[in-house]
Design a protein around this motif. Structure first.
Motif, PDB file in Angstrom:
ATOM      1  N   SER A   5       0.849  -1.304   0.221  1.00 50.67           N
ATOM      2  CA  SER A   5       0.047  -0.005  -0.029  1.00 50.67           C
ATOM      3  C   SER A   5       0.704   1.318   0.082  1.00 50.67           C
ATOM      4  O   SER A   5       0.573   2.408  -0.618  1.00 50.67           O
ATOM      5  N   THR A   6       1.913   1.298   0.598  1.00 50.15           N
ATOM      6  CA  THR A   6       3.054   2.355   0.985  1.00 50.15           C
ATOM      7  C   THR A   6       3.461   2.688  -0.660  1.00 50.15           C
ATOM      8  O   THR A   6       3.551   3.571  -0.968  1.00 50.15           O
ATOM      9  N   GLU A   7       3.808   1.607  -1.271  1.00 46.95           N
ATOM     10  CA  GLU A   7       4.433   1.579  -2.495  1.00 46.95           C
ATOM     11  C   GLU A   7       3.414   2.217  -3.549  1.00 46.95           C
ATOM     12  O   GLU A   7       3.776   3.138  -4.251  1.00 46.95           O
ATOM     13  N   THR A   8       2.182   2.078  -3.371  1.00 46.11           N
ATOM     14  CA  THR A   8       1.157   2.201  -4.326  1.00 46.11           C
ATOM     15  C   THR A   8       0.882   3.747  -4.071  1.00 46.11           C
ATOM     16  O   THR A   8       0.654   4.734  -4.891  1.00 46.11           O
ATOM     17  N   ASN A   9       0.708   4.233  -2.911  1.00 49.57           N
ATOM     18  CA  ASN A   9       0.729   5.717  -2.652  1.00 49.57           C
ATOM     19  C   ASN A   9       1.794   6.506  -2.883  1.00 49.57           C
ATOM     20  O   ASN A   9       1.395   7.483  -3.318  1.00 49.57           O
ATOM     21  N   THR A  10       2.959   6.003  -2.759  1.00 52.78           N
ATOM     22  CA  THR A  10       4.090   6.611  -3.315  1.00 52.78           C
ATOM     23  C   THR A  10       3.974   7.097  -4.901  1.00 52.78           C
ATOM     24  O   THR A  10       4.470   8.015  -5.198  1.00 52.78           O
ATOM     25  N   GLU A  11       3.638   5.907  -5.631  1.00 52.61           N
ATOM     26  CA  GLU A  11       3.646   5.930  -7.077  1.00 52.61           C
ATOM     27  C   GLU A  11       2.546   7.179  -7.262  1.00 52.61           C
ATOM     28  O   GLU A  11       2.741   7.818  -8.312  1.00 52.61           O
ATOM     29  N   LYS A  12       1.412   7.471  -6.580  1.00 47.86           N
ATOM     30  CA  LYS A  12       0.407   8.123  -6.872  1.00 47.86           C
ATOM     31  C   LYS A  12       0.847   9.780  -6.448  1.00 47.86           C
ATOM     32  O   LYS A  12       0.518  10.653  -7.162  1.00 47.86           O
ATOM     33  N   ASN A  13       1.420   9.831  -5.431  1.00 51.58           N
ATOM     34  CA  ASN A  13       2.039  11.201  -4.786  1.00 51.58           C
ATOM     35  C   ASN A  13       3.394  11.596  -5.746  1.00 51.58           C
ATOM     36  O   ASN A  13       4.387  10.735  -5.793  1.00 51.58           O
ATOM     37  N   LYS A  14       3.398  12.600  -6.290  1.00 47.66           N
ATOM     38  CA  LYS A  14       4.609  13.059  -7.014  1.00 47.66           C
ATOM     39  C   LYS A  14       5.067  14.637  -6.463  1.00 47.66           C
ATOM     40  O   LYS A  14       3.984  15.364  -5.866  1.00 47.66           O
ATOM     41  N   SER A  15       6.257  15.003  -6.500  1.00 45.04           N
ATOM     42  CA  SER A  15       6.612  16.317  -6.255  1.00 45.04           C
ATOM     43  C   SER A  15       6.288  17.010  -7.432  1.00 45.04           C
ATOM     44  O   SER A  15       6.298  16.757  -8.725  1.00 45.04           O
ATOM     45  N   ARG A  16       6.485  18.388  -7.230  1.00 43.85           N
ATOM     46  CA  ARG A  16       6.163  19.459  -8.175  1.00 43.85           C
ATOM     47  C   ARG A  16       7.652  19.948  -8.493  1.00 43.85           C
ATOM     48  O   ARG A  16       8.464  20.164  -7.793  1.00 43.85           O
ATOM     49  N   ASN A  17       7.863  20.008  -9.987  1.00 42.48           N
ATOM     50  CA  ASN A  17       9.192  20.264 -10.194  1.00 42.48           C
ATOM     51  C   ASN A  17       9.521  21.954 -10.510  1.00 42.48           C
ATOM     52  O   ASN A  17       8.744  22.531 -11.373  1.00 42.48           O
ATOM     53  N   PRO A  18      10.115  22.568  -9.641  1.00 44.14           N
ATOM     54  CA  PRO A  18      10.163  23.960  -9.549  1.00 44.14           C
ATOM     55  C   PRO A  18      10.513  24.526 -10.919  1.00 44.14           C
ATOM     56  O   PRO A  18      10.225  25.935 -11.386  1.00 44.14           O
ATOM     57  N   ILE A  19      11.632  23.782 -11.799  1.00 43.30           N
ATOM     58  CA  ILE A  19      11.744  24.401 -13.095  1.00 43.30           C
ATOM     59  C   ILE A  19      10.501  24.387 -14.009  1.00 43.30           C
ATOM     60  O   ILE A  19      10.190  25.283 -14.779  1.00 43.30           O
ATOM     61  N   LEU A  20       9.815  23.470 -13.792  1.00 40.09           N
ATOM     62  CA  LEU A  20       8.674  23.315 -14.718  1.00 40.09           C
ATOM     63  C   LEU A  20       7.308  24.494 -14.391  1.00 40.09           C
ATOM     64  O   LEU A  20       6.762  25.023 -15.103  1.00 40.09           O
ATOM     65  N   ALA A  21       7.670  24.778 -13.041  1.00 38.87           N
ATOM     66  CA  ALA A  21       6.403  25.894 -12.338  1.00 38.87           C
ATOM     67  C   ALA A  21       7.042  27.074 -12.916  1.00 38.87           C
ATOM     68  O   ALA A  21       6.204  27.924 -13.340  1.00 38.87           O
ATOM     69  N   PHE A  22       8.362  27.310 -12.856  1.00 40.52           N
ATOM     70  CA  PHE A  22       9.056  28.509 -13.400  1.00 40.52           C
ATOM     71  C   PHE A  22       8.752  28.753 -14.782  1.00 40.52           C
ATOM     72  O   PHE A  22       7.973  29.801 -15.338  1.00 40.52           O
ATOM     73  N   LEU A  23       8.750  27.833 -15.929  1.00 38.68           N
ATOM     74  CA  LEU A  23       8.549  28.059 -16.969  1.00 38.68           C
ATOM     75  C   LEU A  23       6.964  28.013 -17.402  1.00 38.68           C
ATOM     76  O   LEU A  23       6.823  28.852 -18.335  1.00 38.68           O
ATOM     77  N   SER A  24       6.168  27.428 -16.603  1.00 39.39           N
ATOM     78  CA  SER A  24       4.747  27.576 -16.736  1.00 39.39           C
ATOM     79  C   SER A  24       4.169  28.851 -16.444  1.00 39.39           C
ATOM     80  O   SER A  24       3.387  29.510 -17.008  1.00 39.39           O
ATOM     81  N   ALA A  25       4.755  29.613 -15.345  1.00 34.17           N
ATOM     82  CA  ALA A  25       4.467  30.952 -14.880  1.00 34.17           C
ATOM     83  C   ALA A  25       4.882  32.046 -15.989  1.00 34.17           C
ATOM     84  O   ALA A  25       4.467  32.913 -16.093  1.00 34.17           O
ATOM     85  N   LEU A  26       6.119  31.699 -16.544  1.00 31.63           N
ATOM     86  CA  LEU A  26       6.763  32.357 -17.488  1.00 31.63           C
ATOM     87  C   LEU A  26       6.199  32.606 -18.522  1.00 31.63           C
ATOM     88  O   LEU A  26       5.895  33.837 -19.208  1.00 31.63           O
ATOM     89  N   PHE A  27       5.626  31.719 -19.099  1.00 32.14           N
ATOM     90  CA  PHE A  27       5.194  31.863 -20.487  1.00 32.14           C
ATOM     91  C   PHE A  27       3.310  31.712 -20.579  1.00 32.14           C
ATOM     92  O   PHE A  27       2.874  32.281 -21.356  1.00 32.14           O
ATOM     93  N   VAL A  28       2.791  31.288 -19.627  1.00 34.81           N
ATOM     94  CA  VAL A  28       1.387  31.476 -19.463  1.00 34.81           C
ATOM     95  C   VAL A  28       0.926  31.935 -18.053  1.00 34.81           C
ATOM     96  O   VAL A  28       1.041  31.109 -17.090  1.00 34.81           O
ATOM     97  N   PRO A  29       0.543  33.161 -17.880  1.00 32.52           N
ATOM     98  CA  PRO A  29       0.203  33.839 -16.542  1.00 32.52           C
ATOM     99  C   PRO A  29      -0.713  32.928 -15.805  1.00 32.52           C
ATOM    100  O   PRO A  29      -1.738  32.630 -16.317  1.00 32.52           O
ATOM    101  N   GLY A  30      -0.391  32.621 -14.658  1.00 31.74           N
ATOM    102  CA  GLY A  30      -1.580  31.705 -13.881  1.00 31.74           C
ATOM    103  C   GLY A  30      -1.176  30.330 -13.990  1.00 31.74           C
ATOM    104  O   GLY A  30      -1.784  29.543 -12.851  1.00 31.74           O
TER     105      GLY A  30
END
Length: 305
Positions: A5-30
């Protein structure tokens, strides 16, 4: 909780990539906030970007140098904050459970939707100002090559164009806008003699100022006064390119049309060549210059020049 169950939950939970967040906010407001699962915040930030220009337009903030600079600072600062907020929150989301909209196809549709709105959203028209770059010497000495000027797009909503106004216009058969000064109004009897104007039978007052240079050409600088009292500087070449354009037989300017001429009288492709300008071809009125090749070209008002 067992190991499976722990492995399954870990597979579902993911961290957010700061670089992707940066690029997302840079090119598309919000979109950086939406990527982080903060869809309400993302929509709010995007709406702020859409609404604020309407406020600036209502108070006509952009037709003044200080207001124009304030708009740039506010817009730049807010966009930086969007990026900062997206990256900061992405770093915190080490164990993030993706939302239903955190899929590539939802993200793609959101990006397409926001980008489409931005594409058709004419910020210049909403704020009521637009920037232009001067690329010729035809309006020297008032406008110099390299000057960045601001045009008030709503200047003639409630008032008519008048003598001395420097206007931006675009002929229907032209790809690019032009910038010249209004010297003839509808129904005026207009004439040019030796580069000097005669309007409704009266010669405009001129005062010799000095000898000067326009690029490598020797010119005489004059102060010219139009019928409404507006005064401005003009250049006349000592050796003009075309002598036949120094004189223009009397014409009557048609209704809803204006005669525009460059302050650099012997080096200007103006109404002497392209004809009168119709009212609906006028885009706006030049109100100030905010940048140029020298410091002296920063914050120059054209209202009384």
């Amino acid at each position: 909780m067992d190991k499976k169950s722990t492995e399954t939950n870990t597979e579902k939970n993911k961290s957010r990539n700061p670089i992707l967040a940066f690029l997302s906010a840079l090119f598309v407001p919000g979109f950086g906030q939406i990527y982080n699962g903060q869809i309400k915040k993302g929509i709010l930030f995007f709406l702020i970007i859409l609404i604020v220009p309407f406020i600036f337009g209502l108070i006509r903030f952009g037709v003044f140098f200080e207001g124009f600079i304030a708009i740039i600072i506010v817009d730049f600062s807010f966009r930086i904050y969007l990026i900062y907020d997206a990256v900061k929150n992405a770093k915190k989301l080490k164990n993030y459970k993706p939302k239903s909209y955190n899929t590539w196809y939802y993200h793609l549709s959101i990006v397409i939707g926001i980008s489409t709105i931005v594409w058709f959203y004419d910020t210049n028209s909403i704020v009521g100002v637009k920037s232009y770059k001067i690329s010729s010497t035809s309006s020297e000495p008032t406008l110099k090559i390299g000057d960045r000027i601001i045009a008030d797009l709503n200047a003639f909503d409630n008032t008519k164009p008048n003598y001395g106004d420097i206007v931006i216009f675009q002929k229907k058969d032209s790809l690019n806008p032009w910038v010249y000064r209004i010297v003839g109004l509808p129904n005026d009897k207009f004439e040019i003699q030796n580069n000097f104007l005669i309007i409704n039978g009266k010669k405009c007052k001129t005062l010799f100022i000095k000898e000067a240079k326009s690029q490598e050409f020797n010119v005489n600088e004059y102060e010219e006064e139009l019928p409404n009292g507006h005064k401005h500087k003009i250049y006349t070449f000592k050796k003009p390119f075309e002598d036949n354009k120094k004189n223009l037989p009397e014409i009557t300017i048609p209704k809803k049309s204006y005669f525009l001429i460059g302050d650099n009288r012997d080096n200007s492709m103006d109404s002497r060549y392209i004809g009168v300008i119709n009212k609906d071809e006028i885009i706006g009125k030049a109100v100030f210059g905010y940048w140029g090749k020298t410091n002296e070209r920063i914050n120059i008002s054209f209202i009384n020049k």
